[in-house]
Scaffold this motif. Structure first.
Motif, PDB file in Angstrom:
ATOM      1  N   PHE A 194      -2.207 -81.298 -58.533  1.00 25.89           N
ATOM      2  CA  PHE A 194      -2.026 -80.971 -57.120  1.00 25.89           C
ATOM      3  C   PHE A 194      -3.096 -81.668 -56.271  1.00 25.89           C
ATOM      4  CE2 PHE A 194      -3.165 -78.182 -53.508  1.00 25.89           C
ATOM      5  CZ  PHE A 194      -1.995 -78.310 -52.784  1.00 25.89           C
ATOM      6  N   GLY A 211       4.429 -86.220 -49.237  1.00 29.16           N
ATOM      7  CA  GLY A 211       5.192 -85.826 -50.416  1.00 29.16           C
ATOM      8  C   GLY A 211       5.792 -87.036 -51.098  1.00 29.16           C
ATOM      9  N   GLY A 232       4.781 -88.053 -54.705  1.00 23.90           N
ATOM     10  CA  GLY A 232       5.925 -87.942 -55.603  1.00 23.90           C
ATOM     11  C   GLY A 232       6.235 -89.263 -56.289  1.00 23.90           C
ATOM     12  N   ASN A 233       6.235 -90.341 -55.498  1.00 26.63           N
ATOM     13  CA  ASN A 233       6.507 -91.658 -56.091  1.00 26.63           C
ATOM     14  C   ASN A 233       5.447 -92.036 -57.105  1.00 26.63           C
ATOM     15  OD1 ASN A 233       8.857 -92.222 -54.773  1.00 26.63           O
ATOM     16  ND2 ASN A 233       7.839 -93.145 -53.009  1.00 26.63           N
ATOM     17  N   PHE A 291      -4.959 -68.372 -59.503  1.00 26.26           N
ATOM     18  CA  PHE A 291      -3.653 -67.911 -59.969  1.00 26.26           C
ATOM     19  C   PHE A 291      -3.614 -66.402 -60.177  1.00 26.26           C
ATOM     20  CE2 PHE A 291      -3.532 -72.400 -61.021  1.00 26.26           C
ATOM     21  CZ  PHE A 291      -2.274 -72.736 -60.568  1.00 26.26           C
ATOM     22  N   SER A 350      -5.641 -60.576 -66.904  1.00 30.17           N
ATOM     23  CA  SER A 350      -5.737 -60.183 -68.304  1.00 30.17           C
ATOM     24  C   SER A 350      -6.081 -61.358 -69.212  1.00 30.17           C
ATOM     25  CB  SER A 350      -4.414 -59.569 -68.756  1.00 30.17           C
ATOM     26  OG  SER A 350      -3.405 -60.538 -68.602  1.00 30.17           O
ATOM     27  N   LEU A 385       1.899 -63.631 -77.031  1.00 30.28           N
ATOM     28  CA  LEU A 385       1.667 -63.826 -75.602  1.00 30.28           C
ATOM     29  C   LEU A 385       1.290 -62.517 -74.934  1.00 30.28           C
ATOM     30  CD1 LEU A 385       4.250 -66.208 -73.993  1.00 30.28           C
ATOM     31  CD2 LEU A 385       1.875 -65.929 -73.375  1.00 30.28           C
ATOM     32  N   THR A 386       0.220 -62.509 -74.219  1.00 26.57           N
ATOM     33  CA  THR A 386      -0.103 -61.326 -73.438  1.00 26.57           C
ATOM     34  C   THR A 386       0.469 -61.521 -72.046  1.00 26.57           C
ATOM     35  OG1 THR A 386      -2.212 -62.348 -73.682  1.00 26.57           O
ATOM     36  CG2 THR A 386      -2.101 -59.997 -74.111  1.00 26.57           C
ATOM     37  N   PRO A 387       0.995 -60.449 -71.499  1.00 28.97           N
ATOM     38  CA  PRO A 387       1.580 -60.598 -70.165  1.00 28.97           C
ATOM     39  C   PRO A 387       0.515 -60.969 -69.138  1.00 28.97           C
ATOM     40  CG  PRO A 387       1.476 -58.299 -70.812  1.00 28.97           C
ATOM     41  CD  PRO A 387       1.086 -59.093 -72.008  1.00 28.97           C
ATOM     42  N   ILE A 388       0.888 -61.820 -68.243  1.00 26.99           N
ATOM     43  CA  ILE A 388      -0.037 -62.230 -67.202  1.00 26.99           C
ATOM     44  C   ILE A 388       0.523 -61.755 -65.870  1.00 26.99           C
ATOM     45  CG2 ILE A 388      -1.110 -64.205 -66.089  1.00 26.99           C
ATOM     46  CD1 ILE A 388      -0.351 -65.737 -68.639  1.00 26.99           C
ATOM     47  N   SER A 389      -0.318 -61.180 -65.071  1.00 25.01           N
ATOM     48  CA  SER A 389       0.182 -60.684 -63.783  1.00 25.01           C
ATOM     49  C   SER A 389       0.136 -61.793 -62.751  1.00 25.01           C
ATOM     50  CB  SER A 389      -0.660 -59.501 -63.321  1.00 25.01           C
ATOM     51  OG  SER A 389      -1.993 -59.909 -63.167  1.00 25.01           O
ATOM     52  N   LEU A 390       1.207 -62.568 -62.713  1.00 30.23           N
ATOM     53  CA  LEU A 390       1.258 -63.633 -61.727  1.00 30.23           C
ATOM     54  C   LEU A 390       1.503 -63.034 -60.344  1.00 30.23           C
ATOM     55  CD1 LEU A 390       3.029 -66.942 -62.723  1.00 30.23           C
ATOM     56  CD2 LEU A 390       0.963 -66.607 -61.385  1.00 30.23           C
ATOM     57  N   LYS A 435       1.822 -59.113 -58.934  1.00 26.69           N
ATOM     58  CA  LYS A 435       2.004 -57.671 -59.130  1.00 26.69           C
ATOM     59  C   LYS A 435       2.746 -57.140 -57.916  1.00 26.69           C
ATOM     60  CE  LYS A 435      -2.316 -56.344 -57.055  1.00 26.69           C
ATOM     61  NZ  LYS A 435      -3.674 -56.436 -57.071  1.00 26.69           N
ATOM     62  N   LYS A 478      -2.141 -63.635 -51.089  1.00 29.45           N
ATOM     63  CA  LYS A 478      -1.731 -64.189 -52.358  1.00 29.45           C
ATOM     64  C   LYS A 478      -0.389 -64.882 -52.244  1.00 29.45           C
ATOM     65  CE  LYS A 478       0.231 -61.709 -55.293  1.00 29.45           C
ATOM     66  NZ  LYS A 478       0.316 -60.423 -55.974  1.00 29.45           N
ATOM     67  N   LYS A 488      -0.642 -68.177 -50.895  1.00 37.83           N
ATOM     68  CA  LYS A 488      -1.141 -69.152 -51.869  1.00 37.83           C
ATOM     69  C   LYS A 488      -0.023 -69.651 -52.764  1.00 37.83           C
ATOM     70  CE  LYS A 488      -5.961 -68.214 -52.526  1.00 37.83           C
ATOM     71  NZ  LYS A 488      -6.849 -67.289 -53.182  1.00 37.83           N
ATOM     72  N   ALA A 530       4.115 -77.418 -52.345  1.00 42.55           N
ATOM     73  CA  ALA A 530       3.582 -78.691 -52.811  1.00 42.55           C
ATOM     74  C   ALA A 530       4.484 -79.292 -53.870  1.00 42.55           C
ATOM     75  CB  ALA A 530       2.183 -78.491 -53.366  1.00 42.55           C
ATOM     76  N   LEU A 572       7.500 -80.615 -52.272  1.00 41.27           N
ATOM     77  CA  LEU A 572       7.165 -81.878 -51.621  1.00 41.27           C
ATOM     78  C   LEU A 572       7.199 -83.026 -52.616  1.00 41.27           C
ATOM     79  CD1 LEU A 572       4.162 -81.441 -49.202  1.00 41.27           C
ATOM     80  CD2 LEU A 572       6.375 -82.477 -48.770  1.00 41.27           C
ATOM     81  N   ALA A 573       6.576 -82.760 -53.765  1.00 38.89           N
ATOM     82  CA  ALA A 573       6.497 -83.806 -54.774  1.00 38.89           C
ATOM     83  C   ALA A 573       7.895 -84.239 -55.186  1.00 38.89           C
ATOM     84  CB  ALA A 573       5.709 -83.316 -55.978  1.00 38.89           C
ATOM     85  N   LEU A 609      10.629 -87.860 -54.630  1.00 36.93           N
ATOM     86  CA  LEU A 609      11.422 -88.652 -55.564  1.00 36.93           C
ATOM     87  C   LEU A 609      12.670 -89.182 -54.869  1.00 36.93           C
ATOM     88  CD1 LEU A 609      11.236 -86.460 -58.774  1.00 36.93           C
ATOM     89  CD2 LEU A 609       9.571 -88.039 -57.805  1.00 36.93           C
TER      90      LEU A 609
END
Lengths: 392, 360
Positions: A26, A54, A58-59, A374, A378, B2-7, B9, B16, B19, B26, B29-30, B34
């Motif tokens: 990013f 973008g 992107g390109n 992110f 946990s 795998l432990t659960p991840i709180s992306l 809640k 958040k 974000k 983004a 956009l990427a 193309l």
């Protein structure tokens, strides 16, 4: 309790590197967009600006992907498989990096910081090149002898460091940094001697290694893909086996975890230091040999490139585990191969890839940043690598 | 495992979600990018330069090549790639251009030669040119490869003559980046030019750093990027009495110029491009002259031929006679160089161009 090979590397361990990579991509994309004059010209119109940004990023990333994995534009009638040429390039770049990365990783596990992979790589390349161009031997035997010569010389160059540390307490970081310079200038000197000069020429390039000593191509003459990558995978399994299934590997890890406790438990720490560095040197030497016998063929003063230092990065990224190191090396190999195509197709400076690589390492080294971005609560970041202090 | 991840809640705060939206945007956009990729319509030929690690601002041959290509950009779609300075993989670099469907690929930098040769053999439908190489594969010309060479021993000869004439100590020096032909050809000319001055004027001139009779020795940095080593070499030369230094090491001439400006013991002759305009004004007083190499002119010439559909494999040779090489000018030191010496250098240049004096 025995842990199977794959399960010891849980999926959880992949989450942090994957997120770190995504973040780096990013920020790299932002940098690509902001360094593109077409984008900056549109700065006064927000919508057009964002679109152009973008498109620019992107390109560039599309070209990066096409240069690293698969490019349909390369396919020719009846030769669709040519589209996989980029993947071959990525693997070719990854093979020496895996081996050199394993060298650093193994030393880490024994509590040693091997900054000297670069010098060991150089000696491995030098020995393999000399055996490869100077002697005439049957196909197969020649290759094995050349590779072993590289491994042996790397092992001596690395083992020396362990011996110095064990006998005199000289810190391996200082010693390996210094030995890197000695190796580099020794290489520059030896390339100017008549033994290494091509007859009739004065430029410091050794003759190409003979066909009989080259690693066999795996996918025909259209690709540079050679058996080096198989050697690298096999050695990765060997290192895993050595560390987790043998007495000496246990001693390495014990000494790496706590030197004093190991000593008390009757492990000969000097022996562990010397042998761990000798094995690490052998791996880096083999990396140099694979580079010379697989894709470079001619010894030059820049033969080692930056492999020895990228090796430290991939070992850190792979948390000093064999599988992690392999995956990190494959990523770096792909980024390296993709960078050339990205530059050719979109005029994006090749240095952007270095920025992405550096950001990956930065985010890996600072897991809390990634976790807070992110909102991962946990995810426990394992203790990871602890670099030993100056008295380690 | 795998432990659960709180992306996300439930009931997460606005910050958040903003974000997360940012990241998604983004990514979108990427991908939008193309679709927006412009389709390239190549009516004009696509010309690609494979540069060495120095890149277009190396103040040396890469910069010259790019500047030359810029002069004919109306005729062709010109772009370049730079070798990765960390791991210069020239084969990969040239392959990336082949894969990018360039019509003409120009290798700039002697070290790229073998990659260009191999690609030229493999891709007969693409034209190639290589700077600093006669353009032969195993001693034979091939139809789609043109060599671009420079008789820089001629300008080296003039530089050596000028250096010997300007020197008060009778000792002049030269050093190279790497012991390769495009570097040593300058040094050869320099040593021979100095010897020629000594012979004509019955003086003793000592040349440090290179002996044409013994091409395996000589003073070399080992690369084109170690400014510290170049500085040390220049200091050593000054300590041995040299008062004119000719560095044949691309941008490393900067280190010599800095040493010369600091010690005031020597002057420097620049290489490849006119050094006077490339570096800080504080260094203006140390450039005795510069030995030019017309990389740009040769690159422009081959691009012109390609655009006119007249690509050929006859090697280009830049000489004093055709302006492919020459001295740049004395600039700030013009008043310090005796008029008689300037005239002698000018006359010698004409003599070499017409063949009366041989620089070999």
């Amino acid at each position: 309790m025995r842990k199977p090979l794959l399960r010891s590397f849980s999926l959880r361990a992949l989450i942090l590197p994957a997120l770190a990579f995504a973040l780096s991509m990013f920020f790299g994309g932002l940098l690509i967009a902001l360094s593109d004059s077409n984008v900056l010209h549109k700065a006064s119109h927000p919508i057009a600006f964002i679109k152009a940004a973008g498109a620019s990023a992107g390109n560039a990333y599309l070209a990066l992907f096409q240069g690293a994995i698969f490019d349909p534009g390369l396919a020719k009638p009846h030769q669709w498989y040519l589209a996989f040429g980029p993947l071959s390039e990525s693997l070719v770049g990854a093979a020496p990096l895996i081996l050199a990365g394993l060298s650093v990783a193994l030393a880490f596990r024994a509590g040693l910081f091997n900054i000297g992979a670069q010098g060991q790589f150089i000696f491995g390349a030098m020995a393999a090149s000399y055996v490869g161009f100077h002697f005439h031997m049957p196909i197969g035997i020649h290759l094995v002898v050349a590779a072993l010569a590289g491994t042996l010389l790397g092992s001596i160059w690395g083992g020396m460091v362990g011996l110095l540390k064990a006998r005199t307490g000289a810190h391996e970081v200082i010693v390996t940094i210094m030995l890197n310079y000695i190796a580099l200038y020794f290489l520059q000197w030896i390339l100017g001697t008549t033994t290494f000069l091509i007859p009739g020429r004065n430029d410091p390039i050794a003759p190409p290694v003979l066909q009989s000593a080259r690693l066999p191509l795996l996918a025909g003459s259209n690709f540079r893909l050679n058996a080096g990558i198989l050697v690298a995978f096999a050695v990765a399994v060997f290192v895993w086996w050595l560390l987790n299934r043998t007495t000496i590997g246990f001693k390495f890890r014990a000494a790496g975890a706590n030197t004093f406790a190991s000593k008390t438990a009757g492990i000969s720490v000097p022996f562990v230091m010397t042998s761990a560095m000798a094995v690490a040197g052998a791996l880096a030497g083999l990396a140099g040999a694979v580079h010379v016998l697989g894709d470079n063929f001619q010894l030059t003063s820049g033969v080692a490139g930056n492999f020895g230092f990228d090796a430290i990065t991939v070992a850190l990224l792979g948390r000093a585990k064999p599988l992690g190191t392999v995956l990190a090396s494959l990523l770096f190999g792909a980024l390296g191969a993709g960078a050339a195509a990205m530059q050719a197709k979109t005029n994006t400076p090749i240095d952007i890839v270095l920025v992405i690589q550096a950001l990956v390492v930065l985010f890996i080294a600072a897991p809390d940043v990634v976790k807070s971005i992110f909102r991962l609560k946990s995810l426990k970041t394992a203790g990871g690598l602890v670099s030993k202090g100056w008295n380690g | 495992m795998l432990t659960p991840i709180s992306l996300s809640k439930p009931g997460g705060n606005l910050k958040k979600s903003l974000k997360v939206t940012g990241v998604v945007a983004a990514a979108a956009l990427a991908f939008a990018g193309l679709a927006l990729a412009p389709a390239s319509q190549a009516a004009t030929p696509k010309v690609c330069l494979a540069l060495d690690t120095g890149g277009i601002d190396d103040h040396s041959f890469n910069a010259s090549a790019w500047a030359g290509a810029q002069t004919v950009k109306s005729l062709a779609n010109v772009s370049y790639v730079v070798a990765d300075a960390n791991n210069p993989d020239y084969t990969g670099e040239v392959n990336s251009l082949v894969n990018n469907k360039c019509n003409l690929i120009i290798g700039v930098g002697f070290l790229i030669t073998s990659a260009i040769d191999a690609a030229a053999v493999k891709n007969p439908t693409i034209n190639f040119a290589q700077v600093d190489d006669p353009g032969l594969v195993n001693g034979k010309a091939i139809a789609n490869l043109r060599g671009l060479t420079f008789a820089t021993n001629q300008v080296g000869f003039l530089s050596g003559y000028l250096a010997a004439g300007y020197s008060k100590t009778g000792t002049v020096a030269t050093y190279g980046g790497i012991n390769i032909p495009p570097v040593t050809i300058y040094m050869d000319g320099f040593a021979k030019g100095a010897a020629y001055y000594a012979k004509i004027n019955k003086k003793t001139i000592k040349v440090l750093g290179w002996d044409p009779a013994d091409p395996k020795t000589g003073v070399f940095v080992g690369d084109f990027s170690s400014q510290n080593k170049a500085l040390q070499i220049t200091k050593n030369f000054e300590q041995q009495g040299a008062d004119v230094v000719f560095p044949v090491a691309g941008g490393l001439e900067l280190a010599s110029a800095q040493e010369a400006a600091a010690s005031k013991k020597s002057v420097v002759i620049g290489v490849d491009s006119d050094a006077y305009g490339l570096y800080p004004t504080a260094l203006h007083g140390v450039w005795l002259n510069s030995a030019l190499k017309g990389v740009g002119a040769s690159v422009a010439a081959v691009i012109k031929d390609q655009a006119a559909g007249k690509f050929n494999n006859a090697a280009y040779v830049g000489t004093l006679a055709n302006g492919g090489t020459g001295l740049a000018g004395y600039h700030d030191l013009a008043a310090k160089v005796p008029g008689s010496l300037q005239n002698a250098v000018r006359a010698l240049g004409k003599a070499i161009a017409t063949g009366t004096v041989s620089a070999n």
